[in-house]
Enzyme design. Structure first.
Site, PDB file in Angstrom:
ATOM      1  N   TYR A   1       0.834  -1.120   0.009  1.00 53.05           N
ATOM      2  CA  TYR A   1      -0.080  -0.046   0.169  1.00 53.05           C
ATOM      3  C   TYR A   1       0.867   1.289   0.040  1.00 53.05           C
ATOM      4  O   TYR A   1       0.870   2.037  -0.711  1.00 53.05           O
ATOM      5  CB  TYR A   1      -0.844  -0.014   1.408  1.00 53.05           C
ATOM      6  CG  TYR A   1      -1.949   1.013   1.359  1.00 53.05           C
ATOM      7  CD1 TYR A   1      -2.859   1.076   0.549  1.00 53.05           C
ATOM      8  CD2 TYR A   1      -1.763   2.176   2.217  1.00 53.05           C
ATOM      9  CE1 TYR A   1      -3.972   2.122   0.661  1.00 53.05           C
ATOM     10  CE2 TYR A   1      -2.603   3.118   2.430  1.00 53.05           C
ATOM     11  CZ  TYR A   1      -3.669   3.078   1.644  1.00 53.05           C
ATOM     12  OH  TYR A   1      -4.690   4.418   1.766  1.00 53.05           O
TER      13      TYR A   1
ATOM     14  N   LYS B   1       1.359   3.460  -3.259  1.00 53.15           N
ATOM     15  CA  LYS B   1       0.646   5.020  -3.359  1.00 53.15           C
ATOM     16  C   LYS B   1       1.956   6.018  -3.838  1.00 53.15           C
ATOM     17  O   LYS B   1       1.841   6.887  -4.398  1.00 53.15           O
ATOM     18  CB  LYS B   1       0.111   5.481  -2.110  1.00 53.15           C
ATOM     19  CG  LYS B   1      -1.241   4.568  -1.661  1.00 53.15           C
ATOM     20  CD  LYS B   1      -2.097   5.292  -2.345  1.00 53.15           C
ATOM     21  CE  LYS B   1      -3.712   4.760  -2.125  1.00 53.15           C
ATOM     22  NZ  LYS B   1      -4.829   5.255  -2.772  1.00 53.15           N
TER      23      LYS B   1
ATOM     24  N   GLN C   1      -0.154   4.578  20.559  1.00 52.16           N
ATOM     25  CA  GLN C   1       0.227   5.260  19.085  1.00 52.16           C
ATOM     26  C   GLN C   1      -0.989   6.245  18.863  1.00 52.16           C
ATOM     27  O   GLN C   1      -2.091   6.262  19.334  1.00 52.16           O
ATOM     28  CB  GLN C   1       0.143   4.121  18.198  1.00 52.16           C
ATOM     29  CG  GLN C   1      -1.018   3.478  17.620  1.00 52.16           C
ATOM     30  CD  GLN C   1      -1.350   2.113  18.589  1.00 52.16           C
ATOM     31  OE1 GLN C   1      -1.003   2.341  19.995  1.00 52.16           O
ATOM     32  NE2 GLN C   1      -2.105   1.115  18.085  1.00 52.16           N
TER      33      GLN C   1
ATOM     34  N   ARG D   1       1.101  10.109  14.115  1.00 54.39           N
ATOM     35  CA  ARG D   1       0.720  10.480  12.908  1.00 54.39           C
ATOM     36  C   ARG D   1      -0.189  11.923  12.988  1.00 54.39           C
ATOM     37  O   ARG D   1      -1.337  11.793  13.703  1.00 54.39           O
ATOM     38  CB  ARG D   1       0.048   9.490  11.980  1.00 54.39           C
ATOM     39  CG  ARG D   1      -0.358   9.965  10.660  1.00 54.39           C
ATOM     40  CD  ARG D   1      -1.236   9.145   9.801  1.00 54.39           C
ATOM     41  NE  ARG D   1      -0.363   7.918   9.368  1.00 54.39           N
ATOM     42  CZ  ARG D   1      -0.956   6.567   9.158  1.00 54.39           C
ATOM     43  NH1 ARG D   1      -2.158   6.632   9.333  1.00 54.39           N
ATOM     44  NH2 ARG D   1      -0.160   5.625   8.827  1.00 54.39           N
TER      45      ARG D   1
END
Ligand code: NAD
Ligand code: UDP
Length: 314
Positions: free
Chosen positions: A149, A153, A213, A280
């Site tokens: 993935y 991408k 996370q 993130r």
């Protein structure tokens, strides 16, 4: 005025189906292309049989094969987005991202359409810079379970820029950060839908790792706004980050969903999947400045709407 004809690949999926709705609202003619791997007819039934049905067409097609259509704009969203699904057949995931994107760029070249590529925050991998800016080149494992993935991408972005430089194709690249909302499949496997489904069934909430996370969650209507603003802006190609810059730990997401669903579920801890990014969060300065875009739906509001949706489907 000429009727705008827009192709949405992956149009029967979670994001794609919302995008089709919004495009129909603008009066555009919409071609929804999908192989129904993770998408569903239920997501687009209202469009196919609703008041705009004459402007809506469904094409069952696998993007790995070329297709010839007459269109003005292409939103290239076809690709499974949940780790569970994109790792199910990783070679196919690479093919969809590489051959699928080449096919769409070839089409854009032939009919002189503008094309927008749905890229992802996964191009940053397990990021060493935080929050992530578009200038960051990323930290991706090229041979891990997520690579089909992530690298797929990344190649798709490369193809977009090379076709742009070599063939003057009018391209747009957006890097989408975690997006959630109604029409995520019950079996999608991503965190928000998993936790809501588990909570509503009073099943254990499966936190992978210790839950420290982080991710930043954008509600689907905000994301669709961003996609359309990027497609229709005339002065940048991107890549541009689209996402909600509010960052939450996965444990906090579990708590919020437990609260909002009044669930009796217990939290259980499961092993962290390989290469799961530690944190993130998007830097959306460029989107704010160039597109005048920022998310407006809060996580609480978005979760309420998503929970309401799952109440209806479960
Ligand atoms: P999704 O799985 O719900 O939708 C993907 C759609 O693409 C499905 O309808 C599926 O059937 C279709 N598809 C897959 N492979 C295909 C192929 N070979 N040919 C034709 N159709 C194919 O996922 P989503 O969340 O709606 O994601 C849409 C796009 O946005 C994807 O490209 C994804 O990588 C990107 N994205 C999404 C997120 C997110 O958080 N939702 C984040 C980053 C990027
Ligand atoms: N996750 C989790 N339990 C689940 C599903 C996911 O704890 O049932 C975690 C996953 O390990 C990751 C985060 O939630 O750290 C987001 O996962 P998701 O699959 O939604 O998206 P991605 O990892 O691609 O950002």
């Amino acid at each position: 005025m000429k009727q705008l004809r827009v192709l949405v690949t992956g149009g029967a999926g979670f994001l794609g189906s919302h995008l089709c709705d919004r495009l129909l609202d603008t009066g555009a003619e919409v071609l929804c292309l999908d192989n129904f791997f993770t998408g569903s007819k239920a997501n687009i039934r209202h469009a196919a049989y609703g008041s705009a049905m004459e402007k809506f067409e469904v094409i069952r097609h696998d993007l790995v094969e070329p297709i010839f259509l007459e269109v003005d704009q292409i939103y290239n969203l076809a690709c499974p987005a949940s780790p569970v699904h994109y790792q199910h057949n990783p070679v196919k995931t690479v093919k969809t991202n590489v051959m699928g994107t080449i096919n769409m760029l070839g089409l854009a070249k032939r009919v002189k359409a503008r094309i927008l590529q749905a890229s992802t925050s996964e191009v940053y991998g397990n990021p060493e810079q935080h929050p992530q800016k578009e200038t960051y080149w990323g930290h991706v494992n090229p041979v891990g379970l997520r690579s089909c993935y992530d690298e797929g991408k990344r190649v798709a972005e490369t193809l977009m820029m090379d076709y742009h430089r070599q063939n003057q194709i009018d391209v747009r690249i957006v890097r989408i950060f975690n997006t959630y909302g109604p029409r995520m499949a019950v079996s999608d496997g991503r965190v928000v839908s998993n936790f809501i489904v588990q909570a509503m069934r009073n099943d254990p909430i499966t936190i992978y790792g210790d839950g420290s996370q982080t991710r930043s969650f954008c509600y689907v209507s905000d994301m669709v706004d961003g996609l359309m603003k990027m497609m229709n802006c005339n002065h940048i190609t991107g890549p541009v980050n689209l996402g909600n810059p509010e960052e939450y730990s996965i444990e906090r997401i579990a708590e919020l969903i437990l609260e909002s669903t009044h669930s009796k579920s217990q939290i259980v801890y499961r092993p962290l999947p390989q290469d799961d990014p530690v944190r993130r969060c998007p830097d959306i300065t460029i989107a704010q400045k160039e597109l005048r875009w920022k998310p407006v739906v809060s996580l609480r509001q978005g979760l309420e709407k998503t929970i309401e949706y799952f109440r209806q489907v479960l």
